[in-house]
Design a protein around this motif. Sequence first.
Motif, PDB file in Angstrom:
ATOM      1  N   SER A 165       0.745  -1.034   0.112  1.00  0.00           N
ATOM      2  CA  SER A 165      -0.079   0.026   0.083  1.00  0.00           C
ATOM      3  C   SER A 165       0.939   1.448   0.101  1.00  0.00           C
ATOM      4  O   SER A 165       0.355   2.436  -0.026  1.00  0.00           O
ATOM      5  CB  SER A 165      -0.967   0.073   1.343  1.00  0.00           C
ATOM      6  OG  SER A 165      -0.196  -0.033   2.538  1.00  0.00           O
TER       7      SER A 165
ATOM      8  N   LEU B 215       2.530   2.269   2.344  1.00  0.00           N
ATOM      9  CA  LEU B 215       2.861   2.680   3.956  1.00  0.00           C
ATOM     10  C   LEU B 215       4.113   2.436   4.544  1.00  0.00           C
ATOM     11  O   LEU B 215       4.753   3.462   5.097  1.00  0.00           O
ATOM     12  CB  LEU B 215       1.730   2.223   4.782  1.00  0.00           C
ATOM     13  CG  LEU B 215       1.396   2.708   6.004  1.00  0.00           C
ATOM     14  CD1 LEU B 215       1.260   4.195   6.163  1.00  0.00           C
ATOM     15  CD2 LEU B 215       0.815   1.634   6.930  1.00  0.00           C
TER      16      LEU B 215
ATOM     17  N   THR C 144       2.114   7.798  -6.256  1.00  0.00           N
ATOM     18  CA  THR C 144       0.860   8.390  -6.401  1.00  0.00           C
ATOM     19  C   THR C 144       0.102   7.570  -7.413  1.00  0.00           C
ATOM     20  O   THR C 144      -1.258   7.399  -7.212  1.00  0.00           O
ATOM     21  CB  THR C 144       1.003   9.915  -6.793  1.00  0.00           C
ATOM     22  OG1 THR C 144       1.830  10.622  -5.798  1.00  0.00           O
ATOM     23  CG2 THR C 144      -0.451  10.388  -6.889  1.00  0.00           C
TER      24      THR C 144
ATOM     25  N   LYS D  58      -0.867   4.298  -5.879  1.00  0.00           N
ATOM     26  CA  LYS D  58      -2.038   4.399  -4.919  1.00  0.00           C
ATOM     27  C   LYS D  58      -3.209   4.664  -5.472  1.00  0.00           C
ATOM     28  O   LYS D  58      -4.497   4.474  -4.735  1.00  0.00           O
ATOM     29  CB  LYS D  58      -1.408   5.576  -3.953  1.00  0.00           C
ATOM     30  CG  LYS D  58      -0.404   5.274  -2.893  1.00  0.00           C
ATOM     31  CD  LYS D  58       0.071   6.340  -1.976  1.00  0.00           C
ATOM     32  CE  LYS D  58       0.834   5.828  -0.941  1.00  0.00           C
ATOM     33  NZ  LYS D  58       1.400   7.169  -0.204  1.00  0.00           N
ATOM     34  N   LYS D  59      -3.435   5.500  -6.580  1.00  0.00           N
ATOM     35  CA  LYS D  59      -4.751   5.879  -7.093  1.00  0.00           C
ATOM     36  C   LYS D  59      -5.587   4.713  -7.531  1.00  0.00           C
ATOM     37  O   LYS D  59      -6.568   4.726  -7.717  1.00  0.00           O
ATOM     38  CB  LYS D  59      -4.487   6.792  -8.449  1.00  0.00           C
ATOM     39  CG  LYS D  59      -4.458   8.109  -8.045  1.00  0.00           C
ATOM     40  CD  LYS D  59      -4.494   9.114  -9.196  1.00  0.00           C
ATOM     41  CE  LYS D  59      -4.214  10.439  -9.016  1.00  0.00           C
ATOM     42  NZ  LYS D  59      -3.858  11.280 -10.019  1.00  0.00           N
TER      43      LYS D  59
ATOM     44  N   VAL E 296      -7.536   0.581   0.103  1.00  0.00           N
ATOM     45  CA  VAL E 296      -7.144  -0.338   1.204  1.00  0.00           C
ATOM     46  C   VAL E 296      -8.265  -0.268   2.487  1.00  0.00           C
ATOM     47  O   VAL E 296      -8.814   0.801   2.897  1.00  0.00           O
ATOM     48  CB  VAL E 296      -5.886   0.502   1.883  1.00  0.00           C
ATOM     49  CG1 VAL E 296      -5.187  -0.410   3.215  1.00  0.00           C
ATOM     50  CG2 VAL E 296      -4.744   0.610   0.693  1.00  0.00           C
ATOM     51  N   VAL E 297      -8.524  -1.564   2.840  1.00  0.00           N
ATOM     52  CA  VAL E 297      -9.204  -1.802   4.134  1.00  0.00           C
ATOM     53  C   VAL E 297      -8.589  -2.338   5.170  1.00  0.00           C
ATOM     54  O   VAL E 297      -8.090  -3.391   4.967  1.00  0.00           O
ATOM     55  CB  VAL E 297     -10.370  -2.700   3.648  1.00  0.00           C
ATOM     56  CG1 VAL E 297     -11.400  -2.760   5.015  1.00  0.00           C
ATOM     57  CG2 VAL E 297     -11.216  -2.110   2.571  1.00  0.00           C
ATOM     58  N   PRO E 298      -8.188  -1.218   6.208  1.00  0.00           N
ATOM     59  CA  PRO E 298      -7.215  -1.739   7.361  1.00  0.00           C
ATOM     60  C   PRO E 298      -7.883  -2.571   8.092  1.00  0.00           C
ATOM     61  O   PRO E 298      -8.973  -2.577   8.459  1.00  0.00           O
ATOM     62  CB  PRO E 298      -6.791  -0.443   7.832  1.00  0.00           C
ATOM     63  CG  PRO E 298      -7.751   0.512   7.443  1.00  0.00           C
ATOM     64  CD  PRO E 298      -8.610  -0.074   6.288  1.00  0.00           C
TER      65      PRO E 298
ATOM     66  N   GLU F 128      -7.871  -2.338  11.398  1.00  0.00           N
ATOM     67  CA  GLU F 128      -8.547  -1.650  12.505  1.00  0.00           C
ATOM     68  C   GLU F 128      -9.568  -0.634  12.006  1.00  0.00           C
ATOM     69  O   GLU F 128      -9.548  -0.461  10.598  1.00  0.00           O
ATOM     70  CB  GLU F 128      -7.438  -0.522  13.423  1.00  0.00           C
ATOM     71  CG  GLU F 128      -7.170   0.516  12.637  1.00  0.00           C
ATOM     72  CD  GLU F 128      -5.791   0.262  11.849  1.00  0.00           C
ATOM     73  OE1 GLU F 128      -4.926   1.129  11.842  1.00  0.00           O
ATOM     74  OE2 GLU F 128      -5.412  -1.024  11.577  1.00  0.00           O
ATOM     75  N   ILE F 129     -10.726  -0.404  12.350  1.00  0.00           N
ATOM     76  CA  ILE F 129     -11.667   0.352  11.735  1.00  0.00           C
ATOM     77  C   ILE F 129     -11.179   1.927  12.083  1.00  0.00           C
ATOM     78  O   ILE F 129     -11.368   2.644  12.934  1.00  0.00           O
ATOM     79  CB  ILE F 129     -12.955   0.257  12.637  1.00  0.00           C
ATOM     80  CG1 ILE F 129     -13.512  -1.142  12.675  1.00  0.00           C
ATOM     81  CG2 ILE F 129     -13.973   1.411  12.263  1.00  0.00           C
ATOM     82  CD1 ILE F 129     -14.570  -1.371  13.611  1.00  0.00           C
ATOM     83  N   ALA F 130     -10.614   2.201  10.884  1.00  0.00           N
ATOM     84  CA  ALA F 130      -9.850   3.651  10.675  1.00  0.00           C
ATOM     85  C   ALA F 130     -11.006   4.654  10.243  1.00  0.00           C
ATOM     86  O   ALA F 130     -10.776   4.958   9.005  1.00  0.00           O
ATOM     87  CB  ALA F 130      -8.922   3.430   9.800  1.00  0.00           C
TER      88      ALA F 130
ATOM     89  N   TRP G  37     -12.842   9.916   2.438  1.00  0.00           N
ATOM     90  CA  TRP G  37     -12.040   9.059   1.891  1.00  0.00           C
ATOM     91  C   TRP G  37     -12.103   9.035   0.136  1.00  0.00           C
ATOM     92  O   TRP G  37     -11.167   8.975  -0.515  1.00  0.00           O
ATOM     93  CB  TRP G  37     -12.285   7.595   2.449  1.00  0.00           C
ATOM     94  CG  TRP G  37     -11.884   7.502   3.772  1.00  0.00           C
ATOM     95  CD1 TRP G  37     -12.883   7.257   4.808  1.00  0.00           C
ATOM     96  CD2 TRP G  37     -10.748   7.681   4.531  1.00  0.00           C
ATOM     97  NE1 TRP G  37     -12.179   7.386   6.157  1.00  0.00           N
ATOM     98  CE2 TRP G  37     -10.769   7.586   5.830  1.00  0.00           C
ATOM     99  CE3 TRP G  37      -9.259   7.664   4.052  1.00  0.00           C
ATOM    100  CZ2 TRP G  37      -9.617   7.419   6.735  1.00  0.00           C
ATOM    101  CZ3 TRP G  37      -8.274   7.791   4.891  1.00  0.00           C
ATOM    102  CH2 TRP G  37      -8.408   7.689   6.358  1.00  0.00           C
TER     103      TRP G  37
ATOM    104  N   ALA H 100      -9.986  11.895  -0.644  1.00  0.00           N
ATOM    105  CA  ALA H 100      -8.592  11.539  -0.563  1.00  0.00           C
ATOM    106  C   ALA H 100      -8.191  10.759  -1.842  1.00  0.00           C
ATOM    107  O   ALA H 100      -7.072  10.816  -2.325  1.00  0.00           O
ATOM    108  CB  ALA H 100      -8.474  10.830   0.522  1.00  0.00           C
ATOM    109  N   TYR H 101      -9.015  10.062  -2.470  1.00  0.00           N
ATOM    110  CA  TYR H 101      -8.551   9.438  -3.779  1.00  0.00           C
ATOM    111  C   TYR H 101      -8.824  10.217  -4.914  1.00  0.00           C
ATOM    112  O   TYR H 101      -8.945   9.899  -6.080  1.00  0.00           O
ATOM    113  CB  TYR H 101      -9.295   8.094  -3.939  1.00  0.00           C
ATOM    114  CG  TYR H 101      -8.728   7.168  -2.899  1.00  0.00           C
ATOM    115  CD1 TYR H 101      -7.481   6.393  -3.475  1.00  0.00           C
ATOM    116  CD2 TYR H 101      -9.286   6.816  -1.556  1.00  0.00           C
ATOM    117  CE1 TYR H 101      -6.927   5.563  -2.683  1.00  0.00           C
ATOM    118  CE2 TYR H 101      -8.532   5.728  -0.864  1.00  0.00           C
ATOM    119  CZ  TYR H 101      -7.440   5.237  -1.187  1.00  0.00           C
ATOM    120  OH  TYR H 101      -6.853   4.231  -0.697  1.00  0.00           O
TER     121      TYR H 101
ATOM    122  N   GLY I 286     -13.035   2.036   1.510  1.00  0.00           N
ATOM    123  CA  GLY I 286     -11.888   1.330   0.663  1.00  0.00           C
ATOM    124  C   GLY I 286     -12.395   1.167  -0.775  1.00  0.00           C
ATOM    125  O   GLY I 286     -11.396   0.899  -1.534  1.00  0.00           O
TER     126      GLY I 286
END
Lengths: 405, 309
Positions: B48, B50, B70, B73-74, B78-80, B82-84, B98, B101-102, B146
Amino acid sequence: MRFLWVSFLKDMRRAFRDPISLLLSVGIPVVIGSLLSLVAGGSNGPAPKAELLVTDQDNSFVSGVFLAAFNQGPLADLIEISMMEEERALRMVNKGDASAFLMIPEGFGQAVLDDLPMELVLRTDPSQTILPAIVTETLGVLVDGTFLLQRTLLNPMSDLDLEGEPQDFALIGTRLEQVFSGAMPYLNPPIIELEILESKEPQKNMSFGTVFLPGLLIMALLFAAQNGSSDVWKEHEKGTLTRTLTTPGRLIQFICGKVLANTVVLLLIGVAFLFFAMLFFGLEVANLPLAVVWLALTGAALYLLFLLIQVISSNSKGGNIITNALVFPFAMIGGSFFPFELMRSGIASVGKQTPNGWALVKFKGILSGSMGPETILPAAVLVLVVIAILFSLCQLRISRGFVGR
Amino acid sequence: MIEVRDLVKKYGSVVAVDGVSFDAAAGSIFGLLGPNGAGKSTTIGCISGLLRPHAGTVRVLGHDIVGASTKAKKELGVVPQEIALYEDLSARENIAYWGGAYGLSGPDLKRRTDEVLALVGLADRAKEPIKKYSGGMKRRLNFACGIVHEPKVLLLDEPTVGVDPQSRVNILDLVRSQAQTGTCVLYTTHYMEEAEALCDSLAIVDGGKVIAQGTMRELRQRTEERDLLRLNGQFDVPHIEKKLHDLDHIEIIQIHETQITIAAGQGGNRLPEILGAIGETGADIRETTLSQPNLESLFIKLTGKELRE
């Protein structure tokens, strides 16, 4: 740049979803201000008066003249006399319902005329400090005045028999004429001439609004900036910051959005506070747009300072402890709790070197009109440089070390 | 769609990911199966963008995640684990953030927000702050955030951890539906049943390394269709080893004084023979479990330990 706007909107929404934090940031300084206002007597209410309860057991001409002196000139605005019985008066003073109780004993008038010792009894309310002190001081001055009057006017006539034969009245007249003739060169014209000069410099306005409120406003910014800075740990612990880094959105825009949102929130708090102070406390603002710009710059710099402390701390608890430990000393010494005008000069000069104290001095200068755009420009440039440095350090720390924790 | 070659990621002296390589194709679900601490999340972190790998390459639709992050990433969603999400925002506001952000905005963002809210079954509660949501609802929203930008590659890092059975079924259905639309799904889990039910192909990882990789059929074949017999009790290890070596087509996977694991063809039919041989050694057998060949048995065969250890 699109992500900057998205990030800004997100943080604005979140800030307004947590009104309690915002209200606390403003509420604490307002409460402190209200308490200070009460202690100082406020700016618009009537001046406090000392209530003096008197029992006049002498009830003579002299005691009457003595008490009448309390109602002369400016003293009448400070002290209000109520006549009552000793027992009731003492009860009221003990309960704190009056500032002081004065008992004039029987024989007071004759003792004054005969130049004999005499004791006046004054009881004051121990729960008050300023008003009983005014009564005590005033009584002291009146006793001294009585003593001088007795020596200058009454002593020369002490051998006269005021209840004697009619021929003695001629003697009284002659003696009075001698006393006043002797005193006349000092009384008419008075040997002291008063020349009243008007100061050419504008009189310094020392009202509650100008002395306390700017400091309270900066205190509100301090609290709000500290509160806003702790949010970076919430983002970290919830995973939203990490998740953001997996998107094409850039970290610099994310932080920029946060700084902008917090600056706008701080500015709204500042402007609301400013208008509140103008409306209710008579705060005079010489240059409102410049004051608003200065508040925005101050807010952004304070927020970034606390944000940097948060991101270099090892955990959220540590970050909050350090920032809280800074907020209160900054507010105390930086002119927010106690205005510089009321501090000892040594402490005030140290306080003016704190970030908020330095900003407060400039802010007061803008409010009073002693600092215009030209004079504030170097300070504004300095703040912008500090903002840029703090921003870069925050970005560096968040990208290297903070997120990977 | 995803090409991972010789990926290495270290934390100090600890090698979290050690030379991992695999490919995942469009429209398929590729699983990364392994116990906790195997290196699955670190692998996802490197893919991802990160985490920066120490060695190796990751390409997403041909874009290098380090050199052209970039662009890469486009294409990623991503589904992490934790519940982010932002608890003080509503579901719609979270998705809008989100999506933004994309790079989504305007009518496209609104359309996609409505679509994913309907997809995860949260349309009727879209305006509520999500702090009022149940854990399962938050998981579904976490998933929705995500996929709002219709990614070509979807990374799911244990998205069903701590989820109730019903929400788990919902999420697995959502994952399948994404693959059906042509998305390449990379799914990490330590639930063997999930991997078996969901994945077209997978890599089994342990200690940062891929220990087995292939389609589900290929991996099942590696178990040689042998049943797994697990015995608990008190055992005389050298004596039992000698007895079992005398039996045909039996492999001792693991043997301790209190536990024995054996792989045997036609295990059910041979149970009396095996138990008899062990019983002759004077063993005290307290528990016997016979399981059909599956990924778990493959993992045990390869590592000598259970997946959930």
